[in-house]
Design a protein around this motif. Sequence first.
Motif, PDB file in Angstrom:
ATOM      1  N   ARG A 108       0.818  -1.243   0.047  1.00 53.67           N
ATOM      2  CA  ARG A 108      -0.071  -0.074   0.075  1.00 53.67           C
ATOM      3  C   ARG A 108       0.932   1.071  -0.073  1.00 53.67           C
ATOM      4  NH1 ARG A 108      -3.511  -1.678   4.933  1.00 53.67           N
ATOM      5  NH2 ARG A 108      -1.348  -1.633   5.891  1.00 53.67           N
ATOM      6  N   ARG A 109       2.078   1.133   0.041  1.00 55.00           N
ATOM      7  CA  ARG A 109       3.024   2.308   0.154  1.00 55.00           C
ATOM      8  C   ARG A 109       3.828   2.761  -1.078  1.00 55.00           C
ATOM      9  NH1 ARG A 109       7.033   2.434   3.647  1.00 55.00           N
ATOM     10  NH2 ARG A 109       7.647   0.447   3.566  1.00 55.00           N
ATOM     11  N   GLY A 110       3.290   2.182  -2.277  1.00 47.06           N
ATOM     12  CA  GLY A 110       3.926   2.345  -3.450  1.00 47.06           C
ATOM     13  C   GLY A 110       4.989   1.504  -3.865  1.00 47.06           C
ATOM     14  N   GLU A 111       4.840   0.088  -3.269  1.00 42.28           N
ATOM     15  CA  GLU A 111       5.828  -0.912  -3.634  1.00 42.28           C
ATOM     16  C   GLU A 111       5.530  -1.494  -5.128  1.00 42.28           C
ATOM     17  OE1 GLU A 111       4.099  -0.910  -0.887  1.00 42.28           O
ATOM     18  OE2 GLU A 111       5.252  -1.096   0.917  1.00 42.28           O
ATOM     19  N   LEU A 158      10.494  -3.608  -4.646  1.00 41.65           N
ATOM     20  CA  LEU A 158      11.318  -2.614  -4.832  1.00 41.65           C
ATOM     21  C   LEU A 158      10.262  -1.390  -4.156  1.00 41.65           C
ATOM     22  CD1 LEU A 158      13.114  -2.617  -8.065  1.00 41.65           C
ATOM     23  CD2 LEU A 158      13.961  -3.167  -5.640  1.00 41.65           C
ATOM     24  N   LYS A 159      10.682  -0.292  -3.192  1.00 42.82           N
ATOM     25  CA  LYS A 159      10.043   0.796  -2.878  1.00 42.82           C
ATOM     26  C   LYS A 159      11.048   1.894  -3.193  1.00 42.82           C
ATOM     27  CE  LYS A 159       7.710   3.898  -0.340  1.00 42.82           C
ATOM     28  NZ  LYS A 159       7.983   4.986  -1.276  1.00 42.82           N
ATOM     29  N   PHE A 160      10.400   2.874  -4.142  1.00 43.74           N
ATOM     30  CA  PHE A 160      11.171   3.958  -4.636  1.00 43.74           C
ATOM     31  C   PHE A 160      10.966   5.383  -3.763  1.00 43.74           C
ATOM     32  CE2 PHE A 160      10.946   0.995  -8.510  1.00 43.74           C
ATOM     33  CZ  PHE A 160      12.232   0.890  -8.516  1.00 43.74           C
ATOM     34  N   ALA A 161      11.773   6.186  -3.823  1.00 42.55           N
ATOM     35  CA  ALA A 161      11.437   7.595  -3.090  1.00 42.55           C
ATOM     36  C   ALA A 161      10.748   8.289  -4.065  1.00 42.55           C
ATOM     37  CB  ALA A 161      12.996   8.251  -3.003  1.00 42.55           C
ATOM     38  N   GLY A 162       9.725   8.661  -3.271  1.00 43.58           N
ATOM     39  CA  GLY A 162       8.594   9.680  -3.872  1.00 43.58           C
ATOM     40  C   GLY A 162       7.398   8.817  -4.616  1.00 43.58           C
ATOM     41  N   ILE A 163       7.661   7.553  -4.711  1.00 41.44           N
ATOM     42  CA  ILE A 163       6.510   6.527  -5.213  1.00 41.44           C
ATOM     43  C   ILE A 163       5.790   6.189  -3.718  1.00 41.44           C
ATOM     44  CG2 ILE A 163       5.613   4.577  -6.292  1.00 41.44           C
ATOM     45  CD1 ILE A 163       6.825   6.847  -8.102  1.00 41.44           C
ATOM     46  N   ASP A 164       4.659   6.701  -3.234  1.00 43.64           N
ATOM     47  CA  ASP A 164       4.203   6.443  -1.839  1.00 43.64           C
ATOM     48  C   ASP A 164       2.838   5.907  -1.796  1.00 43.64           C
ATOM     49  OD1 ASP A 164       6.717   7.620  -0.771  1.00 43.64           O
ATOM     50  OD2 ASP A 164       5.862   9.554  -1.254  1.00 43.64           O
ATOM     51  N   SER A 165       2.198   5.612  -3.157  1.00 44.33           N
ATOM     52  CA  SER A 165       0.927   5.132  -3.206  1.00 44.33           C
ATOM     53  C   SER A 165       0.496   4.110  -3.988  1.00 44.33           C
ATOM     54  CB  SER A 165      -0.138   6.267  -3.124  1.00 44.33           C
ATOM     55  OG  SER A 165      -0.179   6.747  -4.524  1.00 44.33           O
ATOM     56  N   ILE A 166      -0.311   3.259  -4.023  1.00 46.17           N
ATOM     57  CA  ILE A 166      -0.499   2.176  -4.802  1.00 46.17           C
ATOM     58  C   ILE A 166      -0.966   3.049  -6.308  1.00 46.17           C
ATOM     59  CG2 ILE A 166      -2.436   0.841  -5.774  1.00 46.17           C
ATOM     60  CD1 ILE A 166      -3.019  -0.094  -2.933  1.00 46.17           C
ATOM     61  N   ALA A 198       2.389   3.716  -7.699  1.00 46.35           N
ATOM     62  CA  ALA A 198       2.975   2.546  -8.037  1.00 46.35           C
ATOM     63  C   ALA A 198       2.583   1.994  -9.600  1.00 46.35           C
ATOM     64  CB  ALA A 198       2.820   1.485  -7.102  1.00 46.35           C
ATOM     65  N   GLU A 199       1.294   2.310  -9.766  1.00 45.47           N
ATOM     66  CA  GLU A 199       0.657   1.709 -10.822  1.00 45.47           C
ATOM     67  C   GLU A 199       1.187   2.329 -12.134  1.00 45.47           C
ATOM     68  OE1 GLU A 199      -3.596   2.545 -10.019  1.00 45.47           O
ATOM     69  OE2 GLU A 199      -4.064   0.479  -9.329  1.00 45.47           O
TER      70      GLU A 199
END
Length: 187
Positions: A7-10, A55-63, A66-67
Amino acid sequence: MRKTQGRRGEVAVELHSDVPDRFRIGLRLFALAPDGKRRELQIEEFWPHKGDLVLKFAGIDSISDAETLVGCELQVPKSERARLEQGWNYVSDLMGCAIFDSDRELGKIEDVQFGAGEAPLLIVAVGSKRCEIPYAEAYLKRVDLERKRIQMQLPEGMLDLDAPLTAEEKQQQAEGHRAAPKNKKSL
């Protein structure tokens, strides 16, 4: 990147690397979208999960953030690439290379597909059709990445495997179906 994960942009990434331990927090990568647009990303966190790498990227913080990355190809900047053993190549270096069978130019590599067998398949534009050519050591004669040329010796008929049937072949196939006995058991 295959799908969102969490849920955090992974995002879940299928690895096509023989150097999977290259990933580290802070590593800069590029996401190449199907439309050719490139976006720089930086790894904030990562962990293995069910055969993929999350992977969790800096600045990508939501689903929804990430989509926007799903379907992108991750690329490592050339300055960050690991040295490869003799005979190994990066997929990005193969793209656009001209394929030669003996001295005859067949076409250029448009894509590389994995998973169909031991060797990746080079997707090569040959005239108006696309051919799948295994990037197998047995067929390779010379790889010259500086000149974007790959010399191969392909088995006779390999390029004809995906070719449409000729009128004669269609006729033979139709005759074969009519002549085949029904419900005959093998002994």
